[in-house]
Write a protein that holds these residues in place. Sequence first.
Motif, PDB file in Angstrom:
ATOM      1  N   LEU A  36       0.865  -1.406  -0.306  1.00 58.43           N
ATOM      2  CA  LEU A  36       0.170   0.068  -0.141  1.00 58.43           C
ATOM      3  C   LEU A  36       0.220   1.228   0.102  1.00 58.43           C
ATOM      4  N   LEU A  37       2.238   1.098   1.030  1.00 59.75           N
ATOM      5  CA  LEU A  37       2.487   3.004   0.926  1.00 59.75           C
ATOM      6  C   LEU A  37       3.396   2.709   0.264  1.00 59.75           C
ATOM      7  N   HIS A  38       3.992   1.852  -0.783  1.00 54.71           N
ATOM      8  CA  HIS A  38       4.635   1.640  -2.027  1.00 54.71           C
ATOM      9  C   HIS A  38       3.502   2.688  -3.271  1.00 54.71           C
ATOM     10  N   TYR A  39       2.163   1.567  -3.154  1.00 55.98           N
ATOM     11  CA  TYR A  39       1.294   2.213  -4.530  1.00 55.98           C
ATOM     12  C   TYR A  39       0.645   3.734  -3.821  1.00 55.98           C
ATOM     13  N   CYS A  40       1.172   4.299  -3.217  1.00 58.30           N
ATOM     14  CA  CYS A  40       0.773   6.034  -2.834  1.00 58.30           C
ATOM     15  C   CYS A  40       1.869   6.443  -3.350  1.00 58.30           C
ATOM     16  N   PHE A  41       2.528   6.117  -4.019  1.00 57.61           N
ATOM     17  CA  PHE A  41       3.828   6.822  -4.889  1.00 57.61           C
ATOM     18  C   PHE A  41       4.009   6.030  -6.464  1.00 57.61           C
ATOM     19  N   ASP A  42       3.107   5.515  -6.728  1.00 58.75           N
ATOM     20  CA  ASP A  42       2.582   5.335  -8.285  1.00 58.75           C
ATOM     21  C   ASP A  42       2.675   5.834  -9.302  1.00 58.75           C
ATOM     22  N   GLU A  46      -4.060   7.890 -10.402  1.00 59.54           N
ATOM     23  CA  GLU A  46      -5.457   7.416  -9.326  1.00 59.54           C
ATOM     24  C   GLU A  46      -4.551   6.336  -9.128  1.00 59.54           C
ATOM     25  N   ILE A  47      -3.578   5.649  -9.089  1.00 53.81           N
ATOM     26  CA  ILE A  47      -3.541   4.068  -7.543  1.00 53.81           C
ATOM     27  C   ILE A  47      -2.691   4.946  -6.940  1.00 53.81           C
ATOM     28  N   SER A  48      -2.226   6.500  -7.253  1.00 56.81           N
ATOM     29  CA  SER A  48      -1.219   6.659  -6.166  1.00 56.81           C
ATOM     30  C   SER A  48      -2.459   7.952  -5.297  1.00 56.81           C
ATOM     31  N   TYR A  49      -2.921   8.205  -5.300  1.00 59.55           N
ATOM     32  CA  TYR A  49      -3.934   9.013  -4.514  1.00 59.55           C
ATOM     33  C   TYR A  49      -5.406   7.695  -4.451  1.00 59.55           C
ATOM     34  N   LYS A  50      -5.784   7.098  -4.496  1.00 60.80           N
ATOM     35  CA  LYS A  50      -6.600   6.160  -3.917  1.00 60.80           C
ATOM     36  C   LYS A  50      -6.360   5.801  -3.444  1.00 60.80           C
ATOM     37  N   SER A  51      -4.778   4.773  -2.732  1.00 56.13           N
ATOM     38  CA  SER A  51      -3.685   4.772  -2.043  1.00 56.13           C
ATOM     39  C   SER A  51      -3.808   5.033  -0.822  1.00 56.13           C
ATOM     40  N   CYS A  52      -3.215   6.582  -1.178  1.00 57.72           N
ATOM     41  CA  CYS A  52      -2.926   7.474  -0.112  1.00 57.72           C
ATOM     42  C   CYS A  52      -4.072   7.797   0.967  1.00 57.72           C
ATOM     43  N   TRP A  53      -5.889   7.506  -0.193  1.00 58.31           N
ATOM     44  CA  TRP A  53      -6.840   7.619   1.073  1.00 58.31           C
ATOM     45  C   TRP A  53      -6.576   6.459   2.353  1.00 58.31           C
ATOM     46  N   ILE A  54      -6.226   5.305   1.603  1.00 59.71           N
ATOM     47  CA  ILE A  54      -6.249   4.386   2.328  1.00 59.71           C
ATOM     48  C   ILE A  54      -5.421   4.549   3.578  1.00 59.71           C
ATOM     49  N   LYS A  81       1.906  15.791  -7.490  1.00 64.40           N
ATOM     50  CA  LYS A  81       1.450  16.182  -7.442  1.00 64.40           C
ATOM     51  C   LYS A  81       0.150  16.229  -7.387  1.00 64.40           C
ATOM     52  N   HIS A  82      -0.309  15.141  -7.530  1.00 64.90           N
ATOM     53  CA  HIS A  82      -2.535  15.872  -7.169  1.00 64.90           C
ATOM     54  C   HIS A  82      -2.698  16.123  -6.314  1.00 64.90           C
ATOM     55  N   ASP A  83      -3.391  16.807  -5.850  1.00 65.34           N
ATOM     56  CA  ASP A  83      -4.502  17.469  -4.399  1.00 65.34           C
ATOM     57  C   ASP A  83      -4.638  15.805  -3.752  1.00 65.34           C
ATOM     58  N   SER A  84      -5.658  14.955  -4.408  1.00 65.50           N
ATOM     59  CA  SER A  84      -5.929  14.104  -3.894  1.00 65.50           C
ATOM     60  C   SER A  84      -5.449  12.579  -3.029  1.00 65.50           C
ATOM     61  N   ALA A  85      -3.977  13.286  -3.567  1.00 69.42           N
ATOM     62  CA  ALA A  85      -2.804  11.955  -2.914  1.00 69.42           C
ATOM     63  C   ALA A  85      -2.387  13.580  -2.053  1.00 69.42           C
ATOM     64  N   ILE A  86      -1.674  14.563  -1.800  1.00 66.81           N
ATOM     65  CA  ILE A  86      -1.003  15.777  -0.798  1.00 66.81           C
ATOM     66  C   ILE A  86      -1.692  15.644   0.606  1.00 66.81           C
TER      67      ILE A  86
END
Length: 184
Positions: A36-42, A46-54, A81-86
């Motif tokens: 999950l942590l690594h997917y945050c920085f994919d 879309e995978i990145s911000y969804k992973s950050c949500w989780i 860079k994506h607001d939904s990940a930050i």
Amino acid sequence: MKTGLFKKLQYVKAYRENRQEVATYVLNNPGLFNDLLHYCFDPDPEISYKSCWILEFVCKEKLDWLLPSLDYFIENIRSLKHDSAIRPCAKICELLCEAYFKKKPSKTKRSLRATHLEQLSEINFDWLINDEKVATKAYAMHSLFLLGKKIDWIHPELKKVLEQNFSVHSAAYKARARHILDKL
């Protein structure tokens, strides 16, 4: 080969219930945390911000799981860079700061080194002065307020930034800034 977690992340929606369901899946399968942590920085945003949500939901329950990977997390959040990940990562930074500044001893206090605190302060100042969403700025303000208890240059700089930017931001920003300024 993509994991079951990756497939679940592809179908995550912004609904709280949906995010909690995938977070519970990770909480019930701790071995998936590093994936999950690594997917945050994919590279796929879309995978990145969804992973950050989780990750945010998981860290609210098990912040200690992040501690062995602090270097990786802190080094990579700058690349988002994506607001939904930050936004969720700003919340996780706030959780780390809150845990660090609690009065009783904790794993977080033992794990966060001076270099981590400096890096967190730089990252949060970047979020505060750059064009980020209000929630990210609010988390950054609170994190910086806490970090300023340990790093003496932060409170004067934070006060200056909040006072300079007060008039040009939304009511939500002003409310949080006023709250922090009252504490300074």
